[in-house]
Write a protein that holds these residues in place. Structure first.
Motif, PDB file in Angstrom:
ATOM      1  N   PRO A 135     -11.051  -3.728  22.877  1.00 13.25           N
ATOM      2  CA  PRO A 135     -11.887  -5.033  22.847  1.00 13.25           C
ATOM      3  C   PRO A 135     -13.096  -4.995  23.399  1.00 13.25           C
ATOM      4  O   PRO A 135     -13.927  -5.840  22.759  1.00 13.25           O
ATOM      5  N   ALA A 136     -13.599  -4.346  24.633  1.00 10.19           N
ATOM      6  CA  ALA A 136     -14.714  -4.463  25.105  1.00 10.19           C
ATOM      7  C   ALA A 136     -15.653  -4.068  24.503  1.00 10.19           C
ATOM      8  O   ALA A 136     -16.999  -4.233  24.594  1.00 10.19           O
ATOM      9  N   ALA A 137     -15.400  -2.962  23.501  1.00  7.53           N
ATOM     10  CA  ALA A 137     -16.466  -2.580  22.804  1.00  7.53           C
ATOM     11  C   ALA A 137     -16.727  -3.095  21.408  1.00  7.53           C
ATOM     12  O   ALA A 137     -17.590  -2.565  20.441  1.00  7.53           O
ATOM     13  N   ASN A 138     -15.767  -4.284  21.104  1.00 10.91           N
ATOM     14  CA  ASN A 138     -16.059  -5.039  19.846  1.00 10.91           C
ATOM     15  C   ASN A 138     -15.943  -4.279  18.751  1.00 10.91           C
ATOM     16  O   ASN A 138     -16.771  -4.442  17.673  1.00 10.91           O
ATOM     17  N   PRO A 139     -14.965  -3.524  18.622  1.00  7.81           N
ATOM     18  CA  PRO A 139     -14.820  -2.393  17.437  1.00  7.81           C
ATOM     19  C   PRO A 139     -14.434  -3.277  16.376  1.00  7.81           C
ATOM     20  O   PRO A 139     -13.826  -4.545  16.404  1.00  7.81           O
ATOM     21  N   LYS A 140     -14.709  -3.222  14.982  1.00  5.43           N
ATOM     22  CA  LYS A 140     -14.264  -3.650  13.704  1.00  5.43           C
ATOM     23  C   LYS A 140     -12.801  -3.244  13.420  1.00  5.43           C
ATOM     24  O   LYS A 140     -12.993  -1.947  13.038  1.00  5.43           O
ATOM     25  N   THR A 141     -11.843  -3.885  13.316  1.00  5.18           N
ATOM     26  CA  THR A 141     -10.771  -3.794  12.999  1.00  5.18           C
ATOM     27  C   THR A 141     -10.140  -4.467  11.616  1.00  5.18           C
ATOM     28  O   THR A 141     -10.954  -5.309  11.450  1.00  5.18           O
ATOM     29  N   GLN A 142      -9.078  -3.919  10.985  1.00  6.66           N
ATOM     30  CA  GLN A 142      -8.551  -4.348  10.033  1.00  6.66           C
ATOM     31  C   GLN A 142      -7.241  -4.598   9.988  1.00  6.66           C
ATOM     32  O   GLN A 142      -6.722  -4.090  10.866  1.00  6.66           O
ATOM     33  N   THR A 143      -6.477  -5.605   9.177  1.00  6.75           N
ATOM     34  CA  THR A 143      -5.095  -5.839   9.143  1.00  6.75           C
ATOM     35  C   THR A 143      -4.334  -4.542   8.560  1.00  6.75           C
ATOM     36  O   THR A 143      -4.949  -3.858   7.755  1.00  6.75           O
ATOM     37  N   THR A 144      -3.330  -4.503   8.959  1.00  8.24           N
ATOM     38  CA  THR A 144      -2.321  -3.341   8.203  1.00  8.24           C
ATOM     39  C   THR A 144      -2.355  -3.776   6.827  1.00  8.24           C
ATOM     40  O   THR A 144      -2.099  -2.587   6.121  1.00  8.24           O
ATOM     41  N   ALA A 145      -2.439  -4.717   6.334  1.00  5.95           N
ATOM     42  CA  ALA A 145      -2.315  -4.998   4.602  1.00  5.95           C
ATOM     43  C   ALA A 145      -3.542  -4.415   4.114  1.00  5.95           C
ATOM     44  O   ALA A 145      -3.452  -3.732   3.021  1.00  5.95           O
ATOM     45  N   ASN A 146      -4.521  -4.486   4.680  1.00  3.98           N
ATOM     46  CA  ASN A 146      -5.791  -4.259   4.484  1.00  3.98           C
ATOM     47  C   ASN A 146      -5.779  -2.379   4.314  1.00  3.98           C
ATOM     48  O   ASN A 146      -6.210  -1.829   3.600  1.00  3.98           O
ATOM     49  N   MET A 147      -5.048  -1.839   5.324  1.00  7.16           N
ATOM     50  CA  MET A 147      -5.168  -0.423   5.525  1.00  7.16           C
ATOM     51  C   MET A 147      -4.006   0.070   4.593  1.00  7.16           C
ATOM     52  O   MET A 147      -4.442   1.253   3.897  1.00  7.16           O
ATOM     53  N   ASN A 148      -3.104  -0.488   4.228  1.00  7.30           N
ATOM     54  CA  ASN A 148      -2.141  -0.141   3.142  1.00  7.30           C
ATOM     55  C   ASN A 148      -2.854  -0.207   1.637  1.00  7.30           C
ATOM     56  O   ASN A 148      -2.572   0.921   1.066  1.00  7.30           O
ATOM     57  N   LYS A 149      -3.794  -1.144   1.504  1.00  5.02           N
ATOM     58  CA  LYS A 149      -4.351  -1.266   0.237  1.00  5.02           C
ATOM     59  C   LYS A 149      -5.293  -0.319  -0.210  1.00  5.02           C
ATOM     60  O   LYS A 149      -5.548  -0.039  -1.269  1.00  5.02           O
ATOM     61  N   CYS A 150      -5.760   0.416   0.917  1.00 10.41           N
ATOM     62  CA  CYS A 150      -6.743   1.656   0.569  1.00 10.41           C
ATOM     63  C   CYS A 150      -5.831   2.795   0.304  1.00 10.41           C
ATOM     64  O   CYS A 150      -5.761   3.640   1.420  1.00 10.41           O
ATOM     65  N   SER A 151      -5.439   2.969  -0.637  1.00 12.80           N
ATOM     66  CA  SER A 151      -4.684   4.378  -1.336  1.00 12.80           C
ATOM     67  C   SER A 151      -5.102   4.690  -2.348  1.00 12.80           C
ATOM     68  O   SER A 151      -5.921   4.046  -3.090  1.00 12.80           O
ATOM     69  N   GLN A 152      -4.858   5.930  -2.899  1.00 15.21           N
ATOM     70  CA  GLN A 152      -5.603   6.736  -3.870  1.00 15.21           C
ATOM     71  C   GLN A 152      -4.212   7.092  -4.674  1.00 15.21           C
ATOM     72  O   GLN A 152      -3.302   7.655  -4.403  1.00 15.21           O
ATOM     73  N   ASN A 153      -4.441   7.133  -6.140  1.00 16.99           N
ATOM     74  CA  ASN A 153      -3.498   7.984  -7.224  1.00 16.99           C
ATOM     75  C   ASN A 153      -3.735   9.448  -6.884  1.00 16.99           C
ATOM     76  O   ASN A 153      -4.807   9.899  -6.840  1.00 16.99           O
ATOM     77  N   PRO A 154      -2.900  10.259  -6.929  1.00 15.55           N
ATOM     78  CA  PRO A 154      -3.068  11.652  -6.890  1.00 15.55           C
ATOM     79  C   PRO A 154      -3.747  12.297  -8.194  1.00 15.55           C
ATOM     80  O   PRO A 154      -3.683  11.798  -9.130  1.00 15.55           O
ATOM     81  N   VAL A 155      -4.778  13.107  -7.640  1.00 19.13           N
ATOM     82  CA  VAL A 155      -5.363  13.832  -8.887  1.00 19.13           C
ATOM     83  C   VAL A 155      -4.562  14.861  -9.653  1.00 19.13           C
ATOM     84  O   VAL A 155      -4.554  14.907 -10.720  1.00 19.13           O
ATOM     85  N   VAL A 156      -3.888  15.478  -8.877  1.00 17.85           N
ATOM     86  CA  VAL A 156      -3.071  16.572  -9.512  1.00 17.85           C
ATOM     87  C   VAL A 156      -1.549  15.948  -9.902  1.00 17.85           C
ATOM     88  O   VAL A 156      -0.921  15.386  -9.002  1.00 17.85           O
ATOM     89  N   ASP A 157      -1.292  16.125 -11.207  1.00 13.54           N
ATOM     90  CA  ASP A 157       0.070  15.422 -11.848  1.00 13.54           C
ATOM     91  C   ASP A 157       0.946  16.406 -11.625  1.00 13.54           C
ATOM     92  O   ASP A 157       1.198  17.469 -12.443  1.00 13.54           O
ATOM     93  N   GLU A 158       2.054  16.398 -10.574  1.00 14.30           N
ATOM     94  CA  GLU A 158       3.107  17.236 -10.563  1.00 14.30           C
ATOM     95  C   GLU A 158       3.996  16.547  -9.815  1.00 14.30           C
ATOM     96  O   GLU A 158       3.685  15.385  -9.103  1.00 14.30           O
ATOM     97  N   ASN A 159       5.625  16.953  -9.857  1.00 15.00           N
ATOM     98  CA  ASN A 159       6.422  16.260  -9.255  1.00 15.00           C
ATOM     99  C   ASN A 159       6.417  16.811  -7.510  1.00 15.00           C
ATOM    100  O   ASN A 159       6.638  18.154  -7.430  1.00 15.00           O
TER     101      ASN A 159
END
Length: 343
Positions: free
Chosen positions: A302-326
């Motif tokens: 906290p002393a360094a005043n970092p910018k943090t985000q909620t767990t919900a926003n962390m989870n929201k930042c996801s990508q669909n796989p480029v490689v289509d395989e099982n």
């Protein structure tokens, strides 16, 4: 005087706070067969990886050193919202008695996060309670690798003994550590630790093997507080990954191989565990990491005043796989055509 708690060898130890030790969670970004560091431009790459961090355009499957990671990422899966670095490892699979494979999911160490890993940045090894070394943050374009994907014996993995496994009895288990896969069931999963080198040559952002521009202290051990060698004089933060593989659903010994051997295998076929490895590409915004490493703080700093985000926003930042395989169902061979290799 400020104090913090260091988890060392499974024990809580109160110690005087000197400088920075960051510990934070990154949710899952994507799981797929891409590796822009070792296999740039190859779609798909040789084996499956799990990736966390900045939402860099993984569709291009390459990361040029001059690319602006924060500028080309729209979000990050890490709790520090100024960290657009990418962190990735191979993926763990379970091999059933009938020879089929199933991907082992990752367990988050914070409530609500989707899989992912825990990342540390330290001025000294975690065992050093003082965290007293002055370190220089990595420059833009920096990347590195630790481990040997070809290692299958204890002798071959000797130079990478900083990459270990812990058979977890509960969420707080941190010892003992081994260089190969645990041979028994683990009640709370299997944790892997991957500790990167701490000494940089001060010139090269990368090297052909992604390792020789880096070194451990001249005593040759990751735990050492000794000086950096003259060839690699710049001390940088100790980067540590903790990845917890949720193996609990695979603890039924009736599903294990009939000879009693352990059933887990890396996505590239290593069933010994000796080929444990990891990749790192730096991507902190501006001077955010240096600021944090220069400020006496621990975990959320906290002393360094970092910018943090909620767990919900962390989870929201996801990508669909480029490689289509099982990669998730029961499969007869590992993606890329691998089978389990025990030697």
């Amino acid at each position: 005087m400020q104090w913090f708690i260091v988890l060392s060898l499974g024990l809580a130890v109160f110690a005087p706070l000197s400088n920075a030790l960051l510990r934070f969670q990154c949710s899952q970004l994507v799981i797929q067969r891409l590796d822009p560091l070792v296999n740039p431009g190859m779609v798909p790459s040789t084996h499956v990886h799990q990736i966390v961090g900045g939402s860099f355009n993984w569709t291009v499957a390459t990361m040029h050193p001059k690319k602006d990671m924060p500028g080309e990422s729209t979000c990050t899966t890490c709790s520090f919202s100024e960290d657009f670095s990418n962190y990735w490892t191979a993926v763990l699979y379970f091999r059933a008695r009938n020879g089929t494979y199933k991907r082992v999911p990752q367990a988050s160490q914070i409530n609500g996060a989707t899989g992912g890993i825990t990342v540390y940045y330290m001025q000294d090894a975690l065992y050093d309670q003082q965290q007293k070394s002055k370190v220089k943050a990595f420059p833009p374009g920096f990347r590195m690798f630790t481990g040997d994907v070809q290692a299958r014996t204890k002798e071959q993995v000797a130079r990478f003994r900083q990459n270990t496994y812990t058979c977890m009895k509960n969420a707080g288990t941190r010892e003992p550590e081994s260089l190969d896969f645990p041979k028994t069931t683990c009640a709370a999963g299997i944790m892997i630790n991957q500790r990167f080198p701490t000494c940089w040559d001060g010139v090269n952002l990368d090297s052909p093997d992604h390792m020789t521009h880096m070194s451990y202290p001249e005593t040759g051990t990751f735990e050492s507080g000794g000086p950096c060698p003259a060839t690699h004089p710049v001390r940088v933060p100790q980067v540590l990954f903790e990845v917890v593989w949720d193996t609990k659903k695979f603890n039924n010994k009736a599903d294990w191989p009939t000879d009693g051997s352990q059933p887990f295998v890396w996505s590239f076929g290593d069933a010994t565990g000796y080929a444990n490895h990891a990749d790192y590409v730096f991507g902190w915004k501006n001077d955010a990491l240096q600021r944090l490493m220069d400020t006496p703080c621990v975990v959320n700093c906290p002393a360094a005043n970092p910018k943090t985000q909620t767990t919900a926003n962390m989870n929201k930042c996801s990508q669909n796989p480029v490689v289509d395989e099982n990669i998730d169902g029961w499969i007869n061979e590992l993606p890329g055509g691998y089978q389990a290799q025990y030697h």
